[in-house]
Design an enzyme around this catalytic site. Structure first.
Site, PDB file in Angstrom:
ATOM      1  CB  THR A 126     -43.121  16.816   6.863  1.00  0.00           C
ATOM      2  OG1 THR A 126     -42.137  16.079   6.144  1.00  0.00           O
ATOM      3  CG2 THR A 126     -42.631  17.025   8.282  1.00  0.00           C
ATOM      4  CB  SER A 132     -38.343  10.373  11.642  1.00  0.00           C
ATOM      5  OG  SER A 132     -37.301  11.334  11.530  1.00  0.00           O
ATOM      6  CD  GLN A 340     -10.650  26.061  12.879  1.00  0.00           C
ATOM      7  OE1 GLN A 340     -11.855  26.264  12.950  1.00  0.00           O
ATOM      8  NE2 GLN A 340      -9.791  26.481  13.793  1.00  0.00           N
ATOM      9  N   GLY A 343      -9.846  30.744   8.453  1.00  0.00           N
ATOM     10  CA  GLY A 343      -9.869  31.597   9.630  1.00  0.00           C
ATOM     11  C   GLY A 343     -11.070  32.532   9.602  1.00  0.00           C
ATOM     12  N   GLY A 344     -10.920  33.741  10.116  1.00  0.00           N
ATOM     13  CA  GLY A 344     -12.022  34.689  10.178  1.00  0.00           C
ATOM     14  C   GLY A 344     -12.625  34.992   8.822  1.00  0.00           C
ATOM     15  CD  GLU A 367     -36.037  13.630   0.453  1.00  0.00           C
ATOM     16  OE1 GLU A 367     -36.263  12.397   0.538  1.00  0.00           O
ATOM     17  OE2 GLU A 367     -36.855  14.415  -0.067  1.00  0.00           O
TER      18      GLU A 367
END
Length: 387
Positions: A126, A132, A340, A343-344, A367
């Site tokens: 890269t 890409s 979720q 929660g917190g 990848e």
């Protein structure tokens, strides 16, 4: 069609999971807070991994590795994927399979020490302007006498700071094709300390803390002709032959992280009470668990099927792309739903969920991005119709 694990596979899964939970989990919190993996700890865990028979498991037996078939290797990668990425990738190292493509002399110099845990490798493809679109790379190599002279910049190069050498992919010419000129790519071994080769600190990353990336600079870096890996101008052919299953490896580690988040979520839903009953009794939570379990199962089946087909020589680019795409996007969904459900508390670093959530984001990029995977899949669908 047998979906059961063999006794050997069950043993490998159990051994790897025990190693991850007993040897890697205890160090996760420190690395997540500091972003640093101490080299002395790496050496300590590396020796334990070698003693447990878990090191270099991806390398064929003829080259000193464990010689696991691809589905078994993916089950092993799934278990390693439960832990902090820096810990399992650096301390339970899997040398790049592309090292097997070297000459006997190159394997003795580069592959054998990596299998023995004496050296680390890294791959440099890269560039700032070529992600890409790897054919768009600008880093180049020109031949001068019997030597090659390398110039250019690579970035996002994983663990190059500790690597003893890099396999650098460089543009070495062009050829005419029906779609215009196309760059020819060659792979080179470049040893750490070679004049003209410099490793600079990379970027701070929200994902995979402790797993470093670096910027590589090549400034008239001169190397001998015997450092060419494979044939001149055939770098992509070497990569495609020996790196074909790396997308499945990414998907397999996603399976492990998703399973860890899922197990926390099920336990939390069964024990956390609100309004006088466990929250798992509310469909808003229980249906999330059902969807998570379904997506995890689908991703695992796709990964293992693609791995089986890879060993049969029947896997297509589309098979690999579908498996990688499904697993990485599944992990994003499972990690988000796990938070979720908690929660917190899900965002607190007392649990691994916020780490898994952060780490999940990179999997849809490296990848091959999700968009590239969809391009590969859709191209395979449309090409038979001339589109």
């Amino acid at each position: 069609m047998d979906f059961g694990l063999t006794q050997e596979q069950e043993m490998i899964v159990e051994t790897t999971r025990a190693f991850v939970e007993n040897e890697l989990y205890p160090h996760e919190a420190q690395i997540e807070r500091t972003g640093h993996l101490d080299i002395d700890l790496v050496r300590e865990l590396q020796q334990k991994a070698i003693a447990a028979g878990l090191y270099a498991a991806n390398i064929p037996e003829e080259f000193g590795g464990a010689g696991l078939d691809t589905p078994t290797w993916l089950l092993y990668e799934k278990e390693l994927g439960r832990a902090n990425y820096a810990l399992h990738w650096t301390c339970v190292a899997r040398p790049s399979n592309i090292l097997c493509a070297g000459t006997p002399e190159q394997r003795a110099r580069y592959l054998d020490p990596c299998v023995a845990g004496e050296k680390w490798d890294c791959l440099a493809m890269t560039e700032p302007g070529a992600g890409s679109d790897l054919r768009g790379m600008k880093a180049s190599a020109r031949q001068e006498g019997t030597d090659w002279v390398l110039n250019g910049t690579k970035h996002f190069i994983s663990h190059a700071d500790i690597a003893d050498f890099t396999i650098a992919f460089m543009a070495t010419g062009e050829e005419d094709t029906p779609r215009g000129k196309k760059k020819l790519i060659t792979a080179f071994f470049v040893d750490k300390g070679t004049p003209g080769y410099a490793v600079r600190d990379g970027y701070r990353n929200v994902s995979h803390r402790g797993y470093t990336n670096a910027i590589l600079e090549f400034d008239n870096c001169r190397i001998p002709a015997e450092n060419v890996l494979g044939e001149v101008h055939k770098g992509f052919e070497v990569a495609n032959t020996w790196l074909g299953a790396t997308r499945l490896q990414v998907g397999a580690t996603c399976l492990g992280r998703a399973d860890r988040a899922f197990r926390h979520s099920v336990e939390w839903a069964a024990t956390r009470e609100q309004f006088g009953q466990p929250i798992g009794k509310f469909q808003g939570v229980s249906f999330k668990l059902a969807d998570m379990a379904m997506e995890m199962k689908a991703a695992e089946l796709m990964i293992l099927e693609a791995g089986w087909k890879f060993d049969q020589g029947t896997a297509t680019d589309s098979d690999m792309a579908m498996a990688k795409l499904k697993a990485t996007e599944m992990l994003a969904m499972v990690a988000d739903e796990a938070i979720q459900i908690h929660g917190g508390m899900g965002l607190m670093d007392e649990l691994p969920l916020e780490r898994i959530w952060r780490d999940a984001r990179i999997e849809r990029i490296w990848e091959g991005t999700s968009e590239i995977q969809r391009h590969i899949i859709s191209r395979a669908l449309l090409r038979p119709f001339g589109a």
